[in-house]
Design an enzyme around this catalytic site. Structure first.
Site, PDB file in Angstrom:
ATOM      1  N   LYS A  87      -1.966  -4.829  -0.418  1.00  0.00           N
ATOM      2  CA  LYS A  87      -3.478  -4.968   0.673  1.00  0.00           C
ATOM      3  C   LYS A  87      -4.712  -4.906  -0.442  1.00  0.00           C
ATOM      4  O   LYS A  87      -4.620  -4.055  -1.405  1.00  0.00           O
ATOM      5  CB  LYS A  87      -3.176  -3.701   1.208  1.00  0.00           C
ATOM      6  N   SER A 162      -5.530  -2.672  10.344  1.00  0.00           N
ATOM      7  CA  SER A 162      -6.220  -4.032   9.208  1.00  0.00           C
ATOM      8  C   SER A 162      -5.571  -4.565   8.076  1.00  0.00           C
ATOM      9  O   SER A 162      -6.322  -5.257   7.698  1.00  0.00           O
ATOM     10  CB  SER A 162      -7.186  -3.001   8.869  1.00  0.00           C
ATOM     11  N   SER A 186      -2.862   0.573  10.809  1.00  0.00           N
ATOM     12  CA  SER A 186      -3.165  -0.957  10.657  1.00  0.00           C
ATOM     13  C   SER A 186      -1.807  -1.433   9.763  1.00  0.00           C
ATOM     14  O   SER A 186      -2.196  -2.379   8.983  1.00  0.00           O
ATOM     15  CB  SER A 186      -4.399  -0.520   9.175  1.00  0.00           C
TER      16      SER A 186
END
Ligand code: GLN
Length: 497
Positions: A87, A162, A186
């Protein structure tokens, strides 16, 4: 790639276990795996948008090291050579870390996050930096400053957020495993929308050093994978004490793969009344019922558990998380790093314009909400009240875990929604996290596991939660369900090409 003993395009859509077998058998090399994944990225990422940037030089160099060791007959770590998506709010030295924000668009990290250091020690090739909602604020990955991410199961739908890029990359065959971060859901929400396993570990289990902070008392890094075993392996690789993170737990983690296959006789599973009754899409409700029946047939005892404070959790979260975010994001002021406005009139003007131009709308909304909640005169009414309620939420969980081993609910009341359908209504977007947020408030581990598809062919996610540091039990309970469900996680990576 002619002459290979295996179909490498097929192999990259499988679990790490199958890939490791092929590596150790010398049917493929890690370099070939990495290259095949990059080919998939070339073919599908224009459609998906999973990556902000690629880290090919690092990935190939790491793969070569693995191949050399295997050639020499040396031992390699369980996930060595297996392509991973990182990420883009987690630092990888010398490469971009943007948090999908314009304010960090050209920022290259001068150091490795602790998890990244551990990935390096395990010789896990990092394919690229995965797209996310700006600063991890969002539930759909529509808040990225660069481009949205599309769900590999249906390109008109969101992948969840997210960590949408991390999940979409794994679902689309653009990585085999991924790391995400979870402040209010997330990791679990994108895993749920993309048909994957996603695990938010206990707060403090995994170091946050080198993760761009959103809400420091809630943030936790964790795996997004195709199988429960892969999640256990990746958790093994990244967990443990870190003196660079003062909230890191000083306890040696167990081997998370050790108890996966334990039988479930005598295990008590509590379904959360408030999350398993009203407001669920019928397909989600049916899938929950079916999972409960499966668990019963596996010998588990099923008990109804009430967590009455869940109805306050979103309100509590949006005070605590925004308050912490407003303080964490104060550092992005154009002085030391990141974007700086052109031609400011004076220092104050530089701060204001840099932040006005650099942050997106959702991030600004959070900063304003958080600044308000912390402001003098309002602190007691909002922030302090929220902290008190947070304690009561934790008490609810403590009470529940005195009766059951694991709590069960949907991860989200519905499956992935159409791109654009909630952007105008932030509150309805916030509500998608109703089932996930409490685990962060309480600091407990929680996991998503896919349990089926709805009528339009979209994955349905089940959430399991356990008491602090009980990841092994959580993974065991998930593993036994996975064996029965036999979810076809590689479906989208095949239909996309
Ligand atoms: N959707 C939640 C938010 O926007 C949670 C995000 C996260 O876990 N990082 O705050």
């Amino acid at each position: 790639m002619k002459g290979l003993k295996v179909d490498i395009r097929e192999l990259i859509t499988k679990s790490s276990k199958e890939q490791r077998e092929a590596l150790l058998n010398k049917d493929v090399t890690s370099e070939e795996l990495v290259n095949a994944v990059y080919e998939q990225v070339d073919t599908v990422d224009d459609k998906i948008g999973a990556y902000n940037s690629l880290t090919k030089e690092y990935a190939v160099e790491t793969a070569k090291k693995v191949d050399e060791k295997i050639q020499k007959g040396e031992e390699v770590a369980p996930l060595a050579g297996i392509p991973l998506a990182l990420k883009d709010n987690i630092n990888l030295k010398s490469y971009y870390t943007t948090a999908s924000s314009k304010i960090l668009e050209n920022f290259k990290s001068p150091y490795d996050a602790t998890v990244t250091k551990k990935l390096k020690e395990n010789l896990i090739p990092i394919i690229g930096k995965a797209n996310l909602d700006e600063f991890a604020m969002g539930s759909s990955n529509e808040n990225s400053a660069f481009r949205i991410v599309r769900n590999p199961w249906d390109l008109n739908k969101v992948p969840g957020g997210s960590s949408g890029g991390s999940a979409a990359a794994v679902a689309a065959g653009e990585a085999v495993v991924a790391l995400g971060s979870d402040t209010g859901g997330s990791i679990r929400l994108p895993a749920s929308y993309c048909g994957l396993v996603g695990l938010k570990p206990t707060y403090g289990r995994v170091s946050r050093y080198g993760l761009i902070a959103f809400a420091s008392s809630l943030d936790q890094i964790g795996p997004i994978t195709r199988t429960v075993e892969d999640a256990a392996l990746l958790l093994n690789a990244i967990s443990g004490h870190d003196e660079k993170d003062s909230t890191s737990l000083n306890q040696v983690p167990p081997d998370y793969t050790a108890n996966l296959k334990n039988d479930l006789k005598g295990i008590k599973i509590g379904y959360i009344k408030e999350l398993c009754s009203e407001g669920l899409a019928p397909s989600v409700s049916n899938a929950i019922q079916k999972s409960l029946e499966t668990y019963k047939s596996l010998g588990a005892e099923i008990i109804e558990i009430s967590l009455p404070l869940i109805k306050y959790s979103i309100a509590v979260y949006y005070v605590v998380a925004t308050a912490e975010a407003s303080s964490n994001l104060a550092r992005f002021d154009g002085v030391k790093y990141g974007y700086r406005t052109k031609n400011p009139e004076n220092l104050y003007d530089m701060y204001v314009k840099t932040r006005a131009e650099g942050f997106g709308d959702e991030v600004k909304r959070r900063i304003m909400l958080g600044t308000y909640a912390l402001s003098s005169g309002y602190y007691d009414a909002y922030y302090k009240k929220a902290q008190q309620l947070r304690r009561l939420v934790k008490n609810d969980f403590d009470n529940a875990f005195s009766k059951v081993d694991v709590l069960l609910s949907p991860t989200c009341p519905h499956t992935a929604f159409e791109i654009g359908s909630k952007v105008e209504d932030p509150l309805s977007m916030y509500l998608t996290d109703i089932a996930t947020i409490t685990a962060n408030l309480a600091g407990i581990p929680a996991l998503n596991i896919p349990v089926g598809l709805d009528n339009s062919g979209m994955p349905i996610g089940l959430q399991l939660q356990a008491d602090c540091l009980n990841e092994s039990k959580l993974l065991n309970v998930a593993f036994k369900l996975e064996e029965v469900v036999k979810f076809d996680y590689s479906a989208p990576s095949k239909t996309l090409v």
